[in-house]
Design a protein around this motif. Sequence first.
Motif, mmCIF file in Angstrom:
data_model
loop_
_atom_site.group_PDB
_atom_site.id
_atom_site.type_symbol
_atom_site.label_atom_id
_atom_site.label_comp_id
_atom_site.label_asym_id
_atom_site.label_seq_id
_atom_site.Cartn_x
_atom_site.Cartn_y
_atom_site.Cartn_z
ATOM 1 N N PRO A 119 3.305 -9.859 60.452
ATOM 2 C CA PRO A 119 3.871 -11.150 60.042
ATOM 3 C C PRO A 119 4.532 -11.056 58.663
ATOM 4 C CG PRO A 119 1.617 -11.411 60.823
ATOM 5 C CD PRO A 119 1.871 -9.943 60.717
ATOM 6 N N THR A 120 5.432 -11.978 58.382
ATOM 7 C CA THR A 120 6.193 -11.990 57.138
ATOM 8 C C THR A 120 5.272 -11.955 55.919
ATOM 9 O OG1 THR A 120 8.028 -13.162 58.137
ATOM 10 C CG2 THR A 120 7.840 -13.315 55.755
ATOM 11 N N LEU A 121 5.655 -11.119 54.952
ATOM 12 C CA LEU A 121 4.979 -11.074 53.652
ATOM 13 C C LEU A 121 5.858 -11.883 52.699
ATOM 14 C CD1 LEU A 121 4.135 -7.265 53.613
ATOM 15 C CD2 LEU A 121 2.515 -9.147 53.923
ATOM 16 N N PRO A 122 5.509 -13.134 52.406
ATOM 17 C CA PRO A 122 6.406 -14.001 51.628
ATOM 18 C C PRO A 122 6.481 -13.684 50.140
ATOM 19 C CG PRO A 122 4.391 -15.168 52.157
ATOM 20 C CD PRO A 122 4.324 -13.844 52.854
ATOM 21 N N SER A 123 5.479 -13.008 49.587
ATOM 22 C CA SER A 123 5.470 -12.788 48.134
ATOM 23 C C SER A 123 5.212 -11.328 47.783
ATOM 24 C CB SER A 123 4.433 -13.694 47.474
ATOM 25 O OG SER A 123 3.151 -13.455 48.024
ATOM 26 N N ALA A 124 5.968 -10.435 48.400
ATOM 27 C CA ALA A 124 5.845 -9.009 48.094
ATOM 28 C C ALA A 124 6.567 -8.697 46.787
ATOM 29 C CB ALA A 124 6.423 -8.174 49.229
ATOM 30 N N SER A 125 6.208 -7.579 46.154
ATOM 31 C CA SER A 125 6.893 -7.172 44.923
ATOM 32 C C SER A 125 6.900 -5.651 44.811
ATOM 33 C CB SER A 125 6.237 -7.793 43.690
ATOM 34 O OG SER A 125 4.919 -7.329 43.545
ATOM 35 N N VAL A 126 7.876 -5.158 44.043
ATOM 36 C CA VAL A 126 8.043 -3.723 43.818
ATOM 37 C C VAL A 126 8.230 -3.499 42.329
ATOM 38 C CG1 VAL A 126 9.564 -1.731 44.193
ATOM 39 C CG2 VAL A 126 9.079 -3.310 46.071
ATOM 40 N N THR A 127 7.583 -2.460 41.799
ATOM 41 C CA THR A 127 7.789 -2.034 40.411
ATOM 42 C C THR A 127 8.043 -0.534 40.424
ATOM 43 O OG1 THR A 127 6.249 -3.722 39.644
ATOM 44 C CG2 THR A 127 6.794 -1.967 38.104
ATOM 45 N N SER A 128 9.209 -0.139 39.914
ATOM 46 C CA SER A 128 9.587 1.271 39.861
ATOM 47 C C SER A 128 9.839 1.646 38.411
ATOM 48 C CB SER A 128 10.853 1.490 40.698
ATOM 49 O OG SER A 128 11.311 2.813 40.570
ATOM 50 N N THR A 129 9.068 2.607 37.900
ATOM 51 C CA THR A 129 9.185 3.021 36.510
ATOM 52 C C THR A 129 9.931 4.347 36.424
ATOM 53 O OG1 THR A 129 7.094 1.928 36.043
ATOM 54 C CG2 THR A 129 7.900 3.493 34.400
ATOM 55 N N LEU A 130 11.091 4.332 35.784
ATOM 56 C CA LEU A 130 11.891 5.553 35.667
ATOM 57 C C LEU A 130 11.206 6.556 34.744
ATOM 58 C CD1 LEU A 130 15.449 3.992 35.317
ATOM 59 C CD2 LEU A 130 14.511 5.210 37.277
ATOM 60 N N PRO A 131 11.329 7.854 35.049
ATOM 61 C CA PRO A 131 10.778 8.880 34.158
ATOM 62 C C PRO A 131 11.467 8.829 32.792
ATOM 63 C CG PRO A 131 11.421 9.817 36.282
ATOM 64 C CD PRO A 131 11.930 8.418 36.246
ATOM 65 N N ALA A 132 10.816 9.307 31.755
ATOM 66 C CA ALA A 132 11.357 9.276 30.393
ATOM 67 C C ALA A 132 12.631 10.102 30.261
ATOM 68 C CB ALA A 132 10.306 9.776 29.405
ATOM 69 N N GLU A 133 12.812 11.095 31.124
ATOM 70 C CA GLU A 133 13.968 11.990 31.029
ATOM 71 C C GLU A 133 15.236 11.420 31.662
ATOM 72 O OE1 GLU A 133 10.121 14.105 31.088
ATOM 73 O OE2 GLU A 133 11.077 12.760 32.514
ATOM 74 N N VAL A 134 15.173 10.220 32.214
ATOM 75 C CA VAL A 134 16.360 9.601 32.807
ATOM 76 C C VAL A 134 16.586 8.231 32.186
ATOM 77 C CG1 VAL A 134 16.028 10.806 35.003
ATOM 78 C CG2 VAL A 134 15.174 8.504 34.752
ATOM 79 N N SER A 135 17.813 7.765 32.260
ATOM 80 C CA SER A 135 18.120 6.417 31.776
ATOM 81 C C SER A 135 18.789 5.633 32.894
ATOM 82 C CB SER A 135 19.007 6.472 30.538
ATOM 83 O OG SER A 135 20.195 7.181 30.818
ATOM 84 N N TYR A 136 18.488 4.359 32.931
ATOM 85 C CA TYR A 136 19.028 3.470 33.960
ATOM 86 C C TYR A 136 20.547 3.449 33.874
ATOM 87 C CZ TYR A 136 20.031 -0.891 36.400
ATOM 88 O OH TYR A 136 20.548 -1.847 37.239
ATOM 89 N N ALA A 137 21.213 3.614 35.020
ATOM 90 C CA ALA A 137 22.671 3.687 35.049
ATOM 91 C C ALA A 137 23.314 2.490 35.727
ATOM 92 C CB ALA A 137 23.112 4.965 35.764
ATOM 93 N N GLY A 138 22.516 1.538 36.183
ATOM 94 C CA GLY A 138 23.087 0.365 36.838
ATOM 95 C C GLY A 138 23.103 0.494 38.345
ATOM 96 N N ASN A 139 24.023 -0.254 38.942
ATOM 97 C CA ASN A 139 24.177 -0.298 40.399
ATOM 98 C C ASN A 139 22.927 -0.786 41.113
ATOM 99 O OD1 ASN A 139 26.785 0.741 40.103
ATOM 100 N ND2 ASN A 139 26.018 2.847 40.205
ATOM 101 N N LEU A 140 22.129 -1.619 40.442
ATOM 102 C CA LEU A 140 20.938 -2.177 41.075
ATOM 103 C C LEU A 140 21.364 -3.191 42.121
ATOM 104 C CD1 LEU A 140 17.879 -2.586 41.300
ATOM 105 C CD2 LEU A 140 18.025 -4.145 39.358
ATOM 106 N N TRP A 141 20.843 -3.031 43.340
ATOM 107 C CA TRP A 141 21.176 -3.919 44.447
ATOM 108 C C TRP A 141 19.995 -3.996 45.394
ATOM 109 C CZ3 TRP A 141 21.317 -2.933 49.701
ATOM 110 C CH2 TRP A 141 21.867 -3.945 50.494
ATOM 111 N N ALA A 142 19.790 -5.159 45.993
ATOM 112 C CA ALA A 142 18.762 -5.330 47.014
ATOM 113 C C ALA A 142 19.333 -6.191 48.133
ATOM 114 C CB ALA A 142 17.515 -5.982 46.423
ATOM 115 N N SER A 143 18.922 -5.908 49.361
ATOM 116 C CA SER A 143 19.439 -6.642 50.511
ATOM 117 C C SER A 143 18.900 -8.068 50.582
ATOM 118 C CB SER A 143 19.125 -5.888 51.801
ATOM 119 O OG SER A 143 17.730 -5.697 51.955
ATOM 120 N N SER A 144 17.823 -8.355 49.866
ATOM 121 C CA SER A 144 17.295 -9.720 49.763
ATOM 122 C C SER A 144 16.347 -9.784 48.571
ATOM 123 C CB SER A 144 16.558 -10.122 51.048
ATOM 124 O OG SER A 144 15.381 -9.365 51.198
#
Length: 159
Positions: free
Chosen positions: A59-84
């Motif tokens: 059944p639908t999970l109405p309040s799911a969440s995701v946390t992704s922590t980038l390694p120290a050796e990389v930097s966020y480059a953008g292009n963040l997108w989610a289908s919903s």
Amino acid sequence: DLPGTESARILWGTGRGNYQRTGSILYGSLRSSQVSVYPTLPGSGDTLTYTIRLENPGPTLPSASVTSTLPAEVSYAGNLWASSGSYGEAGGVIAWSGGVTATVPVTITYGAVISAGISSAEALVNPVLLDDGLGNVEERYAVAIVNGLTIHLPLARRD
């Protein structure tokens, strides 16, 4: 279509308790979700593309969440997108929240650039926490080997 059942209460509409007909109560889960990174063997200064695919067989999970922590050796480059759902980035941490249905998986993608200062082979491990909103947290990892070597084994055939 039975006479006298217009106001009857249907407890188990499928006859077996759920659509799998097992008689058990179904719960949503993110156990079959996947995390990946491309390329898996990048060089220093290369751009990585991370993909998180949330899959829920119940059944639908109405309040799911995701946390992704980038390694120290990389930097966020953008292009963040989610289908919903809603999503954002702050200090190298990607956060997403929303619902995950059984019929449509949720896909989250984003980019990161590897530090040009990495000169030897090094594993970059990106931990991702998947919270189903019901008190269950799954942990997944996306691993890229910077400056790694590919090994191609010879093809051995028997005639």
